[in-house]
Structures are given as C-alpha cells and as structure tokens.
Design an enzyme around this catalytic site. Structure first.
Site, PDB file in Angstrom:
ATOM      1  CD  GLU A  56      32.656  42.544  64.891  1.00  0.00           C
ATOM      2  OE1 GLU A  56      32.396  42.843  66.082  1.00  0.00           O
ATOM      3  OE2 GLU A  56      32.357  41.438  64.398  1.00  0.00           O
ATOM      4  CG  PHE A  81      29.317  43.175  62.180  1.00  0.00           C
ATOM      5  CD1 PHE A  81      28.159  43.292  62.937  1.00  0.00           C
ATOM      6  CD2 PHE A  81      29.455  42.087  61.339  1.00  0.00           C
ATOM      7  CE1 PHE A  81      27.156  42.327  62.857  1.00  0.00           C
ATOM      8  CE2 PHE A  81      28.461  41.120  61.252  1.00  0.00           C
ATOM      9  CZ  PHE A  81      27.306  41.240  62.011  1.00  0.00           C
TER      10      PHE A  81
END
Lengths: 312, 269
Positions: A56, A81
């Site tokens: 991410e 995330f």
C-alpha cells in the site's frame, strides 16, 4: 434499478464512465480489485489498471510519480491500509506537493462487518482531514458517489473519497447536485439538526421520522463534503434549531463530529451530541448487529437528539 | 573531462557555503554524490533550464532528499534559478527548503525527504513513461541507509515486475548513516544480489567519484532492454573535505565559520 447499492460498487462502475471521458485517468489497486470494484474498470481498460500487489505504501508512492507525468491516478485499497498504513506517503508524496490524485478507499467504518476490528477503519476521516491540501468527501449513496467523483475530477489536487462495503439505500436521484464545501438539506425542521455523512444519512432520515412521531421536528443535513466543511450551513442550523447531533460511522474523535464541533464552538455554540464509534475498536459480526452494538442506529440518534434538546 | 571535474569542485564549494551559511544541513551525503549528479546534469540528462517542465525531458528524483544542498548547487549551476538564491538555503521564505520542494524550485521533479518515497515516485514516473511510450529516462538517487526502508523494496519489486528499463537508480554507497556504519546499524548488504533478485540489471561502480566509470555505467543502463538498472556506487561520505571524509558525525551538521574556511581552502587546491 435496485433500491440499494454499495458506494464501492458505484465507484467501480463510474470509473469506467470517467475513464472513457479522460484518457489520462489510471487506476491503481493493491490486490483488492475484486473488493474495491476497480476490477470493473480493469475489464474495460486493462492497459490503464495497475495492480501493485500487497504494497500500500508503494501504491501511493507510484500514484504520486504517475501524477507528476500528467496521469490522474485513482488509488484504491481498504481504508484501513490506505489511510492507515500509507498515511505518511499520502502526507509527504501526495498532499505536500499537492499532486492530482484521487484516493478512493473502500471498506471504511464498522459496516465492514465480519472481518472485525483489525479491518474496520474508524480513524480515516480524522487522518485524511488533518493533512493540508486534502479534500475529504464521504458519499451517502451510489448517486452521490458518482457526483463526488465528477467533483473530484474538477479539483487539481488530492481528494479522499470514503467508500463503504455494505449496500445502502438510495437517498438522491440523478438530478442531485453536489458541490464541494456545501451541505445538502434533506429535511426541514425547527427543534434539532441531525448532521450526517455516509451510510448514516439514511439512518438519520429514519431518526427524523421517529422524532416526528414524538412531536419533535428535526432538520437533516447531509455533510458529504467533510473538508472543506459547510460552515454557513452549520451556523444556520445552530441558530435556527438550537441543537446539533452528528452521525457518522467513524470515531467520534476527529471525524464529522469533531469537524462540526470545531466550527460550532467558534461560530455558534449550542448543545451538541455525537453519534459515532465511542473511542473503541470494533469486532466481527453482522453489520446490523454491529450498528446496534456500537449505538449507530436511528434509535441512538433519537436518544442523542432528545439529550441535545434538553440541554438547550 | 577537466570540465566535469572543475564543475564538481565548484559544486562542492557551493555545498559547503550553503550549509555553512545556514549552519544547518547535510554535508556528508551531499559531497559523496557530487560526481553522480554532475555527470547526469552536465552530460547525460536531457533537461532545459528555460523549460524546466518540458514534457519529454529526463527526470531526476533525489530520493535521499537530505542531499538537497547538492541538488540546489547543481540546479543553480545549470541556471534553473539564480546562484544568489543559494545563500537563502533553509531560511524562512526561501524556495530552497531543507528538503526539495517541486512546487518551489524550478528543476526539481519530485518533492522528497521522507526516505524511500522518492524511489517509489520515480517508479511511478517510469511507469507513466511506459504507458505513453516515451523515450525519456527517469534517474533516481538513493542512499545506502535508505535501503533499510521497506518501501524501497516494494518499489523495487514493482519496477522489476513492470520491466521499467527507463528507470536508472543510483545507490550512493558511502557505507555510513547517522548512527554509524550501515553494516552495524542494519546491514542492507549484499545490495547487488538483492536488486538482482528483484529482477534488476545491476552495475557496480568501484569508484563512485570516477566520471569514466559512472559514464560507462549510465550508458550500459540506458541500453537495458527489459529491466530497470541500479548503479551501486562506492563513494566516500564527505568526499574532498578532509575532516568530513568517512565521518558519520558530518551526516547532518553545519560547519562553523572556521570549518567552512578550512573546507573551502582544501577545495581550492
């Protein structure tokens, strides 16, 4: 048309429409394209969809690089995330240089359901709202999702769009006009104003009906634009109705309730109650059961409204 | 050849003057990368100071953003902005922030400073070039301590996966970070095998201050057909200032007036 649709579904579908209009639009995902619904865009434009894998921070960093060479990246993963793990990349590589990137994160809030507390992002509005240059939008339904995506395309800079997993009822019709920084009046009322965002807008409308049955007249405002926030609408609501209740599927700290409280105490202090997650982590469960457990139902809004009115 | 060496010496002098004036900044890692940036900006890169945002230009990202004094000295020497601006480094209101700001400084292609992020952005830039079938290259400079950031390896994996042969990364392998030797703090070695394992074309430059070696490496990197290239440059932190060389203490400290005088005297010789 079905009477319900998730905002993530609306997002995935409308990406195709936007992608058709704008060839610079690219979509990045981090191995969740089935869940974030960016796989709908991938099917239509495979050459403009990039799956960066379960990474991410690199999702946001690569989006930044793509924006510097003229692309308009939509970066998607789960809110926990994106806003959480990749927070500082969003801060330093996207917002600090004010790059033209749309961060559309799904599975926000308690309504993630069974995945539990580790996956239920109840802090993302607070995290995104505090960063300079960032615009923060939270749609109440599928229609507002599309309108917000149009609005985001008009902004030359970073925009966070907060999307949900669960199906939500339609609040708006196609004629709805969304403006960044403007609240929408959904119901007029004199005794109290309920300011809601996201899937809590539908819940707020139910609460207004319950209050009406008890002889209490509630104004309902949809605050889809959390940053910039509609200061005038909040001030007017405070002056005209004398009591405010906020409703959000987010922590009561730093989210919509926090943002409204900041405005209220500066421009028109009146009694206020916050309906939201009360500084605790969530847990696994069915969405309905979770909404009851964490006091996010229309009955909870009714209780809060009466409490605020009593404090006038 | 003498031109590049003379230019590098001038860049070093300006680095010392800037950090000395500000009494703040990062001399060690600026001085260790001087030859790399001098070669890029004065020979290898297609950039135009009169049109700093030209679409088809080569890009450079200073992922080790704390070496900002080096980048500013280079850009000033290339006339992207007046040399006189260098005196305002790290001062209130200056375009020359402690770490590079792309919206303030003409010629800066990406705002950096938080380690690992510039490398990730450079990977995105290279991917953008591929989408549009552009011929330009993306150059990025990393510190060796920076390789400890997890994001570096997320980006390295993506660059290898997408076969970004338009991406050329330099690692300034001066072997020191703030807290000491990189192998003592948290060893990133072997650096070459790691990048090779991530599907990169790996070139090791034994003397990162030798223009010939650097030039050959860049030329080879530009020819890479289906892999990004990393050029691992063995360098000396604080290079050419005797009391700064190989001294981690000069990672992020401004020299005083006396030290500036001595450093500049050494750089005259």
């Amino acid at each position: 048309m079905a009477d319900k649709k998730s905002t993530r579904q609306a997002y995935g579908e409308y990406l195709v429409t936007l992608g058709k209009k704008n060839k610079d639009l690219v979509v990045l995902d981090a191995d969740l394209s089935g869940a974030t619904k960016t796989n709908i865009f991938k099917k239509a434009y495979p050459e403009r969809h990039f799956n960066v894998g379960i990474a991410e921070t690199n999702l946001m960093g690569m989006a930044a690089g793509l924006a510097t060479v003229g692309k308009i990246p939509f970066a998607s993963t789960f809110a926990i995330f994106g806003a959480g793990r990749a927070y500082e990349v969003i801060r330093n590589s996207i917002c600090y240089p004010k790059l033209n990137i749309k961060i559309a994160l799904t599975h926000s809030g308690i309504s993630v359901g069974e995945d539990g507390g580790s996956h239920q992002s109840i802090e993302d509005i607070a995290l995104m709202r505090v960063i300079p240059n960032m615009t923060v939008l939270c749609p109440a339904d599928a229609i507002e999702t599309e309108k917000m995506m149009d609005a985001a395309m008009e902004i030359n800079g970073p925009v966070y769009i907060r999307l949900g997993r669960s199906d939500v009822p339609f609040i708006f019709d196609e004629d709805y006009e969304f403006k960044v920084g403007k609240a929408t009046l959904l119901k007029s009322g004199q005794d109290v104003t309920i300011i809601a965002t996201g899937l809590m807008v539908g819940v707020a409308l139910e609460a207004a009906d319950l209050l009406k049955a008890e002889g209490i007249s509630a104004r309902v405002l949809n605050m889809g634009s959390i940053k910039p926030i509609d200061i005038d609408a909040i001030e007017d609501a405070a002056i005209k109705t004398g009591a405010i209740v906020t409703a959000e599927e987010h922590s009561i700290i730093g989210g919509l309730g926090g943002a409204v409280a900041e405005v209220l105490c500066e421009v028109a202090p009146v009694p206020m109650e916050r309906v939201g997650v009360k500084d605790v982590f969530g847990q696994s469960g069915k969405v309905g059961a979770l909404m009851e457990k964490y006091e996010l139902t229309s009955k909870d809004i009714v209780i809060a409204a009466k409490k605020a009115i009593k404090r006038k | 050849m003498a031109f590049l060496e003379e230019t590098a010496r001038g860049i070093r002098r300006n680095i010392i003057k800037m950090i000395g004036k500000a009494n703040s900044g990062h001399p060690g890692g600026s001085l260790s990368s001087v030859e790399i940036l001098t070669l890029l900006y004065f020979e290898q890169m297609n950039v135009d100071e009169k049109n700093p945002r030209a679409e088809d230009r080569d890009r450079f990202v200073l992922s080790k953003g704390h070496a900002a004094p080096l980048l500013y000295a280079i850009l000033a020497e290339k006339r992207f902005f007046p040399r006189s601006e260098l005196a305002n480094f790290r001062q209130l209101g200056s375009i020359l922030q402690g770490h590079p700001d792309m919206n303030k400084v003409p010629g800066v292609d990406m705002s950096t400073g938080s380690l690992g992020q510039g490398f990730s952005a450079a990977t995105g830039m290279a991917l953008g070039g591929k989408i549009d079938n552009k011929a330009h290259n993306i150059f990025v400079l990393l510190g060796d301590g920076e390789l400890q950031e997890g994001l570096v390896w997320e980006a390295a994996m993506a660059a290898g996966h997408y076969k970004l042969n338009n991406l050329i990364a330099f690692v300034d392998n001066n072997n020191l970070q703030i807290d000491g030797a990189i192998c003592d703090v948290m060893s990133p070695y072997p650096i070459d095998d790691k990048f090779a394992a991530f599907n990169w074309n790996v070139i090791v430059v034994e003397d990162g201050h030798d223009f010939n070696e650097l030039r050959n490496a860049v030329k080879a990197g530009k020819k890479s057909e289906d892999k990004p290239t990393v050029i691992i440059c063995k360098t000396i932190k604080g290079k050419c200032v005797s009391f700064m060389e190989n001294n981690a203490g000069w990672h992020g400290k401004g020299p005083n007036a006396e030290e500036v005088k001595q450093a500049l005297a050494e750089l005259e010789a």
